[in-house]
Enzyme design. Structure first.
Site, short mmCIF file in Angstrom:
data_model
loop_
_atom_site.label_atom_id
_atom_site.label_comp_id
_atom_site.label_asym_id
_atom_site.label_seq_id
_atom_site.Cartn_x
_atom_site.Cartn_y
_atom_site.Cartn_z
N SER A 1 0.80 -1.22 0.00
CA SER A 1 0.00 0.00 0.00
C SER A 1 0.83 1.27 0.00
CB SER A 1 -0.96 0.01 1.19
OG SER A 1 -0.26 -0.09 2.41
N GLY B 1 5.34 2.91 0.27
CA GLY B 1 6.78 2.66 0.39
C GLY B 1 7.37 1.84 -0.73
N ILE B 2 8.30 0.97 -0.36
CA ILE B 2 9.06 0.20 -1.35
C ILE B 2 8.15 -0.77 -2.11
CG2 ILE B 2 10.86 -1.54 -1.62
CD1 ILE B 2 12.34 -0.17 0.73
N GLY B 3 7.23 -1.43 -1.41
CA GLY B 3 6.34 -2.36 -2.09
C GLY B 3 5.53 -1.69 -3.17
N ASP C 1 -4.27 -9.63 5.87
CA ASP C 1 -3.09 -9.66 6.72
C ASP C 1 -2.19 -10.81 6.26
OD1 ASP C 1 -1.25 -9.93 8.83
OD2 ASP C 1 -2.74 -9.31 10.33
N TYR D 1 15.21 -8.42 15.78
CA TYR D 1 14.89 -7.97 14.43
C TYR D 1 15.79 -8.65 13.41
CZ TYR D 1 14.40 -4.95 10.34
OH TYR D 1 14.20 -4.48 9.06
#
Length: 283
Positions: A19, A21-23, A74, A168
């Site tokens: 939705s 940014g990078i994607g 999700d 992370y």
């Protein structure tokens, strides 16, 4: 003109977390070349701190010249992921590319990291990558020159990175290990499993929302650099990239693009991303 179609024309991508940014940049970059993009994301309504929704993202894909499809769901949920894969096949006839972009980040020190945040990173980063790739595999097998691009870093086991934010790091290296493992497991399937990681910080909401985000933006490159690198990967043969962990700047350099600052910003001394060792400058 006939015979001159771009290799991505009419190819179908499924992008998790697409939705913004990078994607989204990757989806739009592919759409400019005639690709279809199915975007799986949770954001169906505007978020107070984040720009755009999965629906506005599809509008950008279509404005760029491609065909888009929004799937609200999700990536942690097996049913949602299967619904996205089924929708892609029903609408476009198959799946040629999976982009495992969705990711959660928490870099708190171990003693301050909540179990909830730990679980979220493992669920989104590792489980989500597994679920989407697994669901798409039967269709990828039927696609010529199929690709699975996972936005995960090369395995850098120096103490500096191992000790910076172990939880992370575990989640992101888990994505990398899945990709490398699939490259071996499906070596004869004609699918290119690769990882792509930015050399520098990228000007996304994740950077903006950092405590020093405003200052970091000036030394961060545009998401377009990741889009251009991803497109370059997708136009290569699956065998050429299978099992490789690639850095965006290196991919573009191999394509003859070296003047990154003028194209993507970040200045002459951009901020190097985590897991990437900056070059040592001789004094």
């Amino acid at each position: 003109m006939a015979g001159q179609q771009h290799p991505l024309a009419d190819r179908t991508l499924v992008v998790s977390g697409g939705s913004r940014g990078i994607g989204l940049a990757i989806a739009v970059g592919a759409a400019r070349l005639g690709a279809n993009a199915v975007l799986l994301a949770k954001t169906s309504e505007p978020h107070p701190k984040l720009p755009g929704t999965v629906h506005t993202a599809v509008a950008e894909v279509e404005a760029a010249g491609g065909k888009g499809l929004a799937v609200v769901g999700d990536v942690r949920n097996e049913e949602d992921v299967q619904r996205a894969v089924d929708a892609a096949v029903e609408r476009f006839g198959g799946i040629d590319v999976v982009v495992n972009n969705a990711s959660a980040i928490a870099t708190d020190p171990t003693e301050r990291l909540s179990a909830k945040k730990f679980g979220l990173m493992m669920d989104v980063n590792v489980r989500g990558t597994f679920l989407l790739t697994k669901a798409a595999l039967p269709h990828l097998r039927n696609s010529p020159n199929a690709h699975v691009v996972t936005l995960a870093p090369p395995l850098n086991l120096t103490p500096r990175w191992l000790g910076a934010h172990p939880s992370y790091t575990l989640s992101k290296y888990g994505m990398t290990l899945l990709s490398l493992g699939w490259a071996a497991e499906y070596a004869d399937a004609g699918i290119g499993f690769s990882c792509l990681w930015p050399q520098t910080y990228i000007a996304t909401s994740a950077v903006t929302n950092l405590a020093d985000g405003a200052a970091l933006l000036s030394t961060s490159r545009s998401p377009q650099i990741m889009a251009d690198a991803a497109v370059a990967i997708l136009t290569r043969s699956a065998a050429e990239v299978n099992g490789k962990c690639l850095i965006d700047a290196d991919v573009l350099a191999e394509s003859g693009v070296t003047d990154l600052a003028s194209r993507y910003g970040g200045g002459d001394h951009p901020t190097w991303d985590i897991f990437v060792d900056a070059p040592v400058v001789a004094s």
